[in-house]
Design a protein around this motif. Structure first.
Motif, PDB file in Angstrom:
ATOM      1  N   HIS A 126       0.812  -1.228   0.000  1.00  0.00           N
ATOM      2  CA  HIS A 126       0.000   0.000   0.000  1.00  0.00           C
ATOM      3  C   HIS A 126       0.842   1.273   0.000  1.00  0.00           C
ATOM      4  O   HIS A 126       0.437   2.288  -0.546  1.00  0.00           O
ATOM      5  CB  HIS A 126      -0.919   0.033   1.226  1.00  0.00           C
TER       6      HIS A 126
ATOM      7  N   HIS B  21      -8.381  -5.582  -2.653  1.00  0.00           N
ATOM      8  CA  HIS B  21      -7.944  -6.889  -2.139  1.00  0.00           C
ATOM      9  C   HIS B  21      -8.623  -8.100  -2.786  1.00  0.00           C
ATOM     10  O   HIS B  21      -9.077  -9.016  -2.096  1.00  0.00           O
ATOM     11  CB  HIS B  21      -8.142  -6.942  -0.618  1.00  0.00           C
TER      12      HIS B  21
ATOM     13  N   HIS C 179      -7.402  -4.783   9.514  1.00  0.00           N
ATOM     14  CA  HIS C 179      -7.295  -4.029   8.252  1.00  0.00           C
ATOM     15  C   HIS C 179      -8.396  -4.571   7.335  1.00  0.00           C
ATOM     16  O   HIS C 179      -8.605  -5.774   7.269  1.00  0.00           O
ATOM     17  CB  HIS C 179      -5.859  -4.248   7.760  1.00  0.00           C
TER      18      HIS C 179
ATOM     19  N   ALA D 259      -9.333  -5.935   4.678  1.00  0.00           N
ATOM     20  CA  ALA D 259      -8.724  -6.564   3.502  1.00  0.00           C
ATOM     21  C   ALA D 259      -9.452  -7.831   3.069  1.00  0.00           C
ATOM     22  O   ALA D 259      -9.031  -8.498   2.146  1.00  0.00           O
ATOM     23  CB  ALA D 259      -7.265  -6.899   3.806  1.00  0.00           C
TER      24      ALA D 259
ATOM     25  N   ILE E 128      -9.365   0.339   4.610  1.00  0.00           N
ATOM     26  CA  ILE E 128      -8.702  -0.429   3.562  1.00  0.00           C
ATOM     27  C   ILE E 128      -7.197  -0.195   3.615  1.00  0.00           C
ATOM     28  O   ILE E 128      -6.411  -1.112   3.404  1.00  0.00           O
ATOM     29  CB  ILE E 128      -9.313  -0.070   2.188  1.00  0.00           C
TER      30      ILE E 128
ATOM     31  N   GLU F  85      -0.205 -10.314   1.090  1.00  0.00           N
ATOM     32  CA  GLU F  85       0.366  -9.205   0.314  1.00  0.00           C
ATOM     33  C   GLU F  85       1.868  -9.384   0.203  1.00  0.00           C
ATOM     34  O   GLU F  85       2.523  -8.726  -0.604  1.00  0.00           O
ATOM     35  CB  GLU F  85       0.010  -7.874   0.992  1.00  0.00           C
TER      36      GLU F  85
HETATM   37 ZN   LIG Z   1      -4.031  -4.476   2.050  1.00  0.00          ZN
END
Ligand SMILES: [Zn+2]
Length: 280
Positions: A60, A113, A176, A178, A196, A251
Motif C-alpha cells: 500500500h 484486495h 485491516h 482486507a 482499507i 500481500e
Molecule cells: Zn491491504
C-alpha cells in the motif's frame, strides 16, 4: 589503467542494457507477491519473471526506485493487480503490454484486495494466462497446461472456503479491511477496525461500536494481520477479553515464511484454519 578500462566497459554495458532482448532483462515483471506467484505458476520456466515490491514490504505504501522503473519500462509484459492499488503502474510507459490481473473481477468499489478470495484468484490466473498467451503465442499451450494445474489447487481451496457458508456464526473482526472479497464470496460478515489502508486509525467512537458488536455476536477473537502493526487489534481484544489471532492478506511473505516455503496456497489454508475459530 583500471579507470580507462572502466570507462570503456561502462558504455558497452549501457548499450547492452538498452537492448530489450538482452538475457539479463526480465521480459515479464510483476508488482507484488500474489501476482508474482500466479504469474510464475502460469509461465513456469519459459520466461524469466521479476517481482518489484520486496515480499516483506507493504504494497500500500510502496514507491518504486528509479532502477525498478527502468526494469518495468523495459518489460514486454507488466502484470499488476489493480489501478487503485499499485497506482505507480499508470506512470510507467513500458514497451510491451500492461495486464491488470483483476480486470475481470466483479469489483467492490475502492477495495483492491481481490486476491484474498480464492474465487477471484482463479479469475486473475485465467486473465493472466489469456493475456500472456496473446503476448507470447508460442507458449500458449504450455501456459494453459500450467494454469489448469494451478487452478486445480485454487479450486480445491475454494471448495474448502465454501464450507464456511454452512456456519451459524459468520461474523469476524479484522484489523485491516482486507477481507471484503473473501466475506462476499463465502457469505461472511467482516467488521474491520481500520480501513482499507492499514495506516488509517479508527476513532474512539468506532472502537466503542466495535466493542458492542463483539458482545452482541459473542466474538472472542480479533484477527490481526501478519506484516502489519497489531496495536489496534490488541487494544480492542484487551478491552473485550478476546484474544488476537493472526490472519494473512497474502500481500507478502516474511523472511521466515519464505524460508519455510510458504505460498499463497499455504497461507490461505492457514487463514481458513484461523477463521474456523470464530466462523462455526
Ligand atoms: Zn491491504
Amino acid at each position: 589503467m583500471k579507470k580507462t578500462l572502466a570507462l570503456l566497459v561502462i558504455p558497452a554495458l549501457l548499450v547492452l542494457g538498452g537492448c530489450q532482448k538482452s538475457a539479463s532483462k526480465p521480459e515479464v515483471v510483476t508488482t507484488f507477491e500474489p501476482i508474482y506467484e500466479f504469474t510464475k505458476a502460469v509461465v513456469g520456466d519459459k520466461i524469466e519473471v521479476e517481482n518489484i515490491v520486496p515480499s516483506n514490504q507493504e504494497v500500500h505504501e510502496f514507491e518504486p526506485s528509479a532502477k525498478q522503473v527502468a526494469t518495468m519500462t523495459n518489460s514486454s509484459a507488466l502484470i499488476y493487480n489493480s489501478d487503485n492499488l499499485e497506482h505507480w503502474v499508470s506512470k510507467i510507459k513500458n514497451k510491451g503490454v500492461k495486464i491488470e490481473a483483476s480486470q475481470d473481477v466483479d469489483k467492490i468499489k475502492g477495495d483492491p484486495h481481490t486476491w484474498v478470495s480464492p474465487k477471484q484468484a482463479i479469475v486473475e490466473v485465467n486473465t493472466i494466462t489469456e493475456q500472456l498467451s496473446k503476448k507470447f503465442p508460442k507458449y500458449k499451450t504450455t501456459f494453459n497446461k500450467n494454469a489448469v494445474a494451478y487452478t486445480a489447487k485454487l479450486k480445491k481451496l475454494d471448495a474448502e472456503f465454501d464450507t464456511l457458508k454452512m456456519a451459524n456464526q459468520k461474523t469476524f473482526i479484522t484489523q485491516h479491511e482486507a477481507f471484503s472479497y473473501l466475506a462476499r464470496d463465502y457469505g461472511l460478515n467482516q467488521i474491520a477496525i481500520a480501513g482499507i489502508d492499514p495506516e488509517v486509525e479508527p476513532s474512539a467512537a468506532t472502537l466503542t461500536k466495535l466493542k458492542s458488536e463483539m458482545e452482541k455476536s459473542g466474538l472472542t477473537v480479533v484477527y490481526s494481520e501478519e506484516n502489519a502493526t497489531s496495536k489496534l487489534a490488541e487494544t480492542l481484544a484487551k478491552s473485550t477479553g478476546a484474544k488476537v489471532m493472526q490472519i494473512n492478506t497474502v500481500e507478502g511473505l516474511t523472511n521466515q515464511q519464505k524460508k519455510d516455503g510458504a505460498s499463497y496456497l499455504t497461507l490461505m489454508e492457514e487463514n481458513l484454519t484461523a477463521l474456523r475459530k470464530t466462523i462455526k
